[in-house]
Design an enzyme around this catalytic site. Structure first.
Site, short mmCIF file in Angstrom:
data_model
loop_
_atom_site.label_atom_id
_atom_site.label_comp_id
_atom_site.label_asym_id
_atom_site.label_seq_id
_atom_site.Cartn_x
_atom_site.Cartn_y
_atom_site.Cartn_z
N ASP A 1 5.28 0.23 -7.72
CA ASP A 1 4.36 0.63 -8.83
C ASP A 1 5.09 1.11 -10.11
O ASP A 1 5.21 0.62 -11.38
CB ASP A 1 3.15 1.20 -8.63
CG ASP A 1 2.12 0.36 -8.13
OD1 ASP A 1 2.53 -0.64 -7.42
OD2 ASP A 1 1.06 0.68 -7.83
N ASN B 1 3.28 -6.94 -7.86
CA ASN B 1 1.92 -6.50 -7.05
C ASN B 1 1.39 -5.23 -7.61
O ASN B 1 0.58 -4.59 -6.88
CB ASN B 1 2.13 -6.49 -5.66
CG ASN B 1 0.92 -6.92 -4.81
OD1 ASN B 1 0.15 -7.47 -5.19
ND2 ASN B 1 0.89 -6.41 -3.67
N ASP C 1 -7.68 6.87 -2.92
CA ASP C 1 -6.66 6.49 -2.28
C ASP C 1 -6.45 7.18 -1.05
O ASP C 1 -5.21 6.92 -0.64
CB ASP C 1 -5.34 6.58 -3.38
CG ASP C 1 -5.68 5.15 -4.37
OD1 ASP C 1 -6.27 4.36 -4.15
OD2 ASP C 1 -4.96 5.53 -5.34
N GLU D 1 -5.45 -4.12 -3.12
CA GLU D 1 -4.47 -5.09 -2.49
C GLU D 1 -5.04 -6.12 -1.59
O GLU D 1 -4.46 -7.12 -1.50
CB GLU D 1 -3.18 -4.44 -2.28
CG GLU D 1 -2.21 -3.96 -3.05
CD GLU D 1 -2.64 -2.58 -3.77
OE1 GLU D 1 -2.04 -1.83 -4.36
OE2 GLU D 1 -3.83 -1.91 -3.75
N HIS E 1 -0.07 -1.16 1.02
CA HIS E 1 0.79 0.15 1.31
C HIS E 1 -0.28 1.21 1.86
O HIS E 1 0.33 1.84 2.95
CB HIS E 1 1.40 0.71 -0.17
CG HIS E 1 0.39 0.81 -1.07
ND1 HIS E 1 0.58 1.95 -1.77
CD2 HIS E 1 -0.39 -0.08 -1.77
CE1 HIS E 1 -0.39 1.89 -2.77
NE2 HIS E 1 -0.90 0.69 -2.79
N ARG E 2 -1.56 1.23 1.61
CA ARG E 2 -2.50 2.32 1.93
C ARG E 2 -2.82 1.86 3.67
O ARG E 2 -2.83 2.79 4.35
CB ARG E 2 -3.26 2.58 1.27
CG ARG E 2 -3.48 2.89 -0.38
CD ARG E 2 -2.73 4.20 -0.49
NE ARG E 2 -2.40 4.30 -2.06
CZ ARG E 2 -1.56 5.36 -2.56
NH1 ARG E 2 -0.89 6.19 -1.45
NH2 ARG E 2 -1.33 5.48 -3.66
N LYS F 1 5.39 0.05 -1.95
CA LYS F 1 4.84 -0.14 -3.10
C LYS F 1 4.21 1.29 -3.95
O LYS F 1 4.44 1.44 -5.13
CB LYS F 1 3.52 -0.81 -2.90
CG LYS F 1 2.61 -1.25 -4.42
CD LYS F 1 1.54 -1.92 -3.75
CE LYS F 1 0.92 -2.55 -5.17
NZ LYS F 1 0.17 -1.52 -6.21
#
Length: 431
Positions: free
Chosen positions: A48, A89, A309, A337, A383-384, A410
């Protein structure tokens, strides 16, 4: 790349938290919007933040970087006219730069991740930009998006905060540079208010004046302002650290994570409070979070909008808590995402977790004894999700295999390396 995560008895050691992705992307943008040279100390490196670097260079900023800092000569209110921008992304980068693009004659944001960012909606920001005299071509609110600016003006702007706070942040970065004053009214609810607090904090550091109402639903932005070239220091990242702390919480552990400010405005700092509420033996002082895990977790109820997040990592911890946990006010997770409620919970079920979903809630019926695992699961390029499923894998009797695990880069490229350094049994296989 696949990550084969095996049951792990103990984690031990010390990790230095990564620099904050959220603050890095904001400092990069305000530095580029300034005339002169700014310095950013300890900027984050992730897909990012690297996407923001790449796009700002395309727009005319000059960046130079060494091991500890970056200098940026900004383009001010005059970015270079270019035909295309590729944000990869990175949804936040796209949305922030859609506002900046209103300073350009015409630019196309291309769609290189049709199965991820290409599916995410941006209509609320498009509607707001059109109120400002900006012409926008789009695909039902999605990429590719063509923005024709140059004639952007201030005035009354209404924007919905129901899907994402990033739309409002984009306007807050843009409107100080317009000739006219602007009044921004947020319609409906505003998700992730704590993240707007980060935006306002960075704008103030950059010398920008914005008058915000106490509830953050109304803003008066004086026009004709200039961003000032400044020196910034990036604090440690709570969203990524939340997964490390969750992993420590669900295993026998003695883990320290450093570089995490106690009074940070990152909403995800609340993960420390959530874990303490779950009964984790945890202290937080002098920028160090110290977890001694393995004593058993208890369920609780948590407002997830306070720590968006970090929700998935906290859900992963709750999978092993005694009782039923509820994470509410989390509908905005559906617009990330991937659908971080339906998609994530489907994978948790495959692993053996007992979870339920509502439109804006995640319900977790804890299994303190652990889950069976022994399956290959899909992280949905998120990613999370990857980080949270790894936490579950550490307490799965037969482990978990996570597909497309490289997408963790990411936000946290060193995630698996850091866990392995603490003793996690993880094998990475290139495909």
């Amino acid at each position: 790349m696949k990550a084969i995560v095996s049951n792990t008895d103990r984690l031990q050691g010390e990790i230095h938290a990564l620099s904050s992705k959220n603050y890095t992307t904001r400092y990069l943008l305000v530095s580029a919007l300034a005339d002169g040279v700014s310095t950013i100390h300890y900027p984050a490196h992730s897909e990012d933040s690297d996407a923001m670097r790449r796009c700002l260079i395309d727009l005319g900023a000059e960046l130079h970087e060494d091991a500890e800092k970056m200098t940026i000569r900004g383009f001010g209110r005059h970015p270079k006219a270019i035909k295309e921008l590729n944000v990869g992304n990175a949804g936040a980068v796209l949305r922030f730069l859609m506002g900046t693009a209103a300073l350009l004659p015409e630019v196309t944001f291309v769609n290189t991740y049709p199965d991820s960012l290409g599916k995410r909606p941006h209509q609320d920001l498009i509607d707001a930009l059109e109120q400002m005299g900006v012409s926008v071509e789009h695909q039902n609110g999605r990429l590719p998006i063509i923005i024709r600016g140059s004639k952007a003006h201030g005035g009354l702007i209404e924007v919905s905060g129901q899907v994402s706070s990033q739309f409002l942040s984009s306007l807050l970065f843009l409107t100080p540079l317009l000739p006219e004053d602007s009044e921004i009214r947020v319609l409906h609810d505003l998700k992730s208010k704590v993240v707007i607090g980060q935006t306002l904090e960075v704008l103030e550091e950059a010398g920008i004046i914005i008058h915000a109402s106490e509830d953050l639903m109304h803003y008066h932005v004086p026009g004709g302002q200039q961003y000032q070239a400044k020196s910034y220091t990036v604090q440690g990242d709570y969203p990524g650290s939340a997964a490390i702390l969750a992993a420590a919480a669900v295993t026998n552990s003695d883990v320290r994570v450093t570089h995490l400010m106690e009074k940070s405005k990152q909403g995800e700092r609340a993960c420390v409070d959530v874990l303490q509420a779950m009964g984790v033996d945890l202290t937080h002082q002098d920028g160090i979070v110290h977890v001694r895990g393995g004593k058993g977790l208890v369920a609780g109820e948590f407002d997830g909008d306070e720590f968006t997040d970090a929700v998935l990592a906290m859900v992963a911890a709750a999978v092993f808590a005694k009782g039923t946990s509820r994470f509410y006010n989390v509908e905005n997770l559906r617009y990330k995402e991937c659908d971080r409620i339906t998609d994530y919970l489907n994978e948790l079920r495959k692993a053996g977790a007992h979870v339920e979903e509502r439109q804006s809630e995640i319900i977790v019926h804890g299994r303190p004894e652990g889950v069976e695992g022994g399956v290959e699961i899909n992280a949905h390029y998120d990613h999370r999700v990857i980080m949270a499923l790894t936490v579950v894998g550490l307490r799965s009797a037969q482990g978990l295999t996570i597909k497309d695990a490289h997408h963790v880069a990411k936000s946290y490229p060193q995630y698996f390396d850091h866990l392995k350094a603490l003793g996690a049994k993880i094998e990475l296989i290139e495909e």
